[in-house]
Write a protein that holds these residues in place. Structure first.
Motif, PDB file in Angstrom:
ATOM      1  N   LEU A 146      -1.349   5.610  -5.442  1.00  0.00           N
ATOM      2  CA  LEU A 146      -2.522   6.232  -4.844  1.00  0.00           C
ATOM      3  C   LEU A 146      -2.374   6.440  -3.341  1.00  0.00           C
ATOM      4  O   LEU A 146      -3.295   6.973  -2.703  1.00  0.00           O
ATOM      5  N   PHE A 147      -1.242   6.021  -2.781  1.00  0.00           N
ATOM      6  CA  PHE A 147      -1.098   6.071  -1.326  1.00  0.00           C
ATOM      7  C   PHE A 147      -1.119   7.505  -0.819  1.00  0.00           C
ATOM      8  O   PHE A 147      -1.910   7.849   0.070  1.00  0.00           O
ATOM      9  N   TRP A 148      -0.260   8.368  -1.359  1.00  0.00           N
ATOM     10  CA  TRP A 148      -0.172   9.739  -0.853  1.00  0.00           C
ATOM     11  C   TRP A 148      -1.422  10.561  -1.142  1.00  0.00           C
ATOM     12  O   TRP A 148      -1.864  11.323  -0.269  1.00  0.00           O
ATOM     13  N   PRO A 149      -2.050  10.435  -2.333  1.00  0.00           N
ATOM     14  CA  PRO A 149      -3.346  11.126  -2.492  1.00  0.00           C
ATOM     15  C   PRO A 149      -4.394  10.668  -1.482  1.00  0.00           C
ATOM     16  O   PRO A 149      -5.177  11.484  -0.981  1.00  0.00           O
ATOM     17  N   ALA A 150      -4.394   9.363  -1.166  1.00  0.00           N
ATOM     18  CA  ALA A 150      -5.348   8.875  -0.168  1.00  0.00           C
ATOM     19  C   ALA A 150      -5.043   9.455   1.212  1.00  0.00           C
ATOM     20  O   ALA A 150      -5.964   9.831   1.960  1.00  0.00           O
ATOM     21  N   ILE A 151      -3.753   9.550   1.556  1.00  0.00           N
ATOM     22  CA  ILE A 151      -3.376  10.127   2.848  1.00  0.00           C
ATOM     23  C   ILE A 151      -3.798  11.581   2.926  1.00  0.00           C
ATOM     24  O   ILE A 151      -4.312  12.049   3.967  1.00  0.00           O
ATOM     25  N   ALA A 159       0.838  -1.206   0.000  1.00  0.00           N
ATOM     26  CA  ALA A 159       0.000   0.000   0.000  1.00  0.00           C
ATOM     27  C   ALA A 159       0.868   1.249   0.000  1.00  0.00           C
ATOM     28  O   ALA A 159       0.566   2.246  -0.661  1.00  0.00           O
ATOM     29  N   SER A 205       2.113   2.044  -3.497  1.00  0.00           N
ATOM     30  CA  SER A 205       1.101   2.368  -4.495  1.00  0.00           C
ATOM     31  C   SER A 205       1.120   3.861  -4.812  1.00  0.00           C
ATOM     32  O   SER A 205       1.306   4.690  -3.919  1.00  0.00           O
ATOM     33  N   LEU A 211      -6.242  13.018   1.287  1.00  0.00           N
ATOM     34  CA  LEU A 211      -7.698  13.066   1.385  1.00  0.00           C
ATOM     35  C   LEU A 211      -8.168  12.765   2.804  1.00  0.00           C
ATOM     36  O   LEU A 211      -9.037  13.455   3.353  1.00  0.00           O
ATOM     37  N   ILE A 212      -7.569  11.747   3.413  1.00  0.00           N
ATOM     38  CA  ILE A 212      -7.936  11.405   4.791  1.00  0.00           C
ATOM     39  C   ILE A 212      -7.546  12.541   5.736  1.00  0.00           C
ATOM     40  O   ILE A 212      -8.270  12.840   6.701  1.00  0.00           O
TER      41      ILE A 212
END
Length: 295
Positions: A16-21, A11, A14, A23-24
């Protein structure tokens, strides 16, 4: 390496990991903002702090796991909690040694002596010229210099740590009490004088109540100073227990989860002590504008 750890690491790799972080993190900030905007209860501040702390722990766990940070540098919160559970009896013994003996006794003695000397100086102003410079000198003594001397004088047990705590808490209480005793209004003092009230009567009925916010501020500051002083003093010699002893010993063994566990115990203890003193202040000085105006 376990399948769970592999999933964490994949993860982290990935795209997409930093964009997800991010966003969270935005969602976390919004949730904290909405929580802080709640009204109608004095527990809103406590609840907001709890929500903020939970988010910090969440990001700490996720980032440490996903980025494969070494537990020597920064262990994950789950490892810290597991280590605290495994060594609960040991940490309890450290708590009793440091907080139950050195901190409580040293804090009570230091604050009591500071208060008594402040009242004596207020009653006999000529003492101010001799005692205040000496008191300010004690506050300037570095902790790392006095702790080894205290160990040589009082031994390796808790009395040497309590002596360091007394030295650290004496001056803040002295200065705060003196400032509080001077906070009573001039008109109120003149009214007591017109009633031929004695110094003791004026002190108990007017000046000490006016000084309560100052005294409680010193008590709250000294609560954290006492804990820090006792822990640092244990680095320079202590028996086989104590939070400072545990931190220094386990750090030498690279057992960082237990080191962080001892730090958590100290931090929670300091926070609870501060909260308890705040609650006592609200009851003892409920009439003061600084308390009545607080949410």
């Amino acid at each position: 390496m376990s399948d769970t750890t592999n999933a964490w690491l994949s993860a982290g790799a990935s795209p997409l990991f930093w964009p997800a972080i991010v966003l969270i993190a935005v969602l976390a900030g919004y949730s904290i903002y909405r929580t802080a905007a709640l009204e109608g209860s004095r527990w809103v501040g406590t609840f907001t702090a709890a929500v903020f702390g939970l988010w910090v722990v969440f990001f700490w766990e996720v980032l440490v796991r996903c980025l494969d940070v070494s537990r020597v540098l920064l262990p994950a919160p789950s490892l810290v909690v597991a280590s605290m559970a495994d060594h609960a009896p040991k940490l309890w013994g450290d708590f009793v040694q440091t907080v139950g003996k050195a901190v409580l006794i040293g804090w009570a003695l230091g604050c009591g002596l500071g208060f008594a000397v402040a009242v004596a100086i207020d009653r006999m102003p000529f003492l101010q010229r001799g005692l205040l410079p000496v008191a300010s000198l004690t506050s300037a003594i570095p902790l790392v210099g006095i702790a080894p001397i205290a160990v040589m004088w009082f031994g390796f047990e808790w009395p040497s740590k309590a002596a360091v705590v007394v030295l650290m808490t004496f001056f803040p209480m002295l200065v705060s009490t003196l400032a509080g005793l001077k906070a009573a209004g001039k008109l109120e003092r003149e009214l007591m004088y017109s009633y031929a009230a004695s110094y003791t009567r004026t002190l108990l009925a007017l000046r000490l109540p006016s000084a309560l916010p100052f005294i409680f501020n010193a008590l709250k500051v000294n609560a954290t100073l006492a804990l820090i002083g006792a822990i640092v003093a244990e680095f320079f010699g202590s028996p086989t227990s104590g939070l400072g002893f545990r931190i220094s010993t386990e750090a030498a063994r690279m057992n960082m989860p237990l080191v962080w566990g001892a730090i958590v115990v100290a931090a929670v203890t300091g926070s609870l002590a501060y909260a308890l003193l705040v609650a006592l202040e609200r009851r003892a000085a409920f009439w003061h504008p600084s308390i009545r105006g607080a949410k």
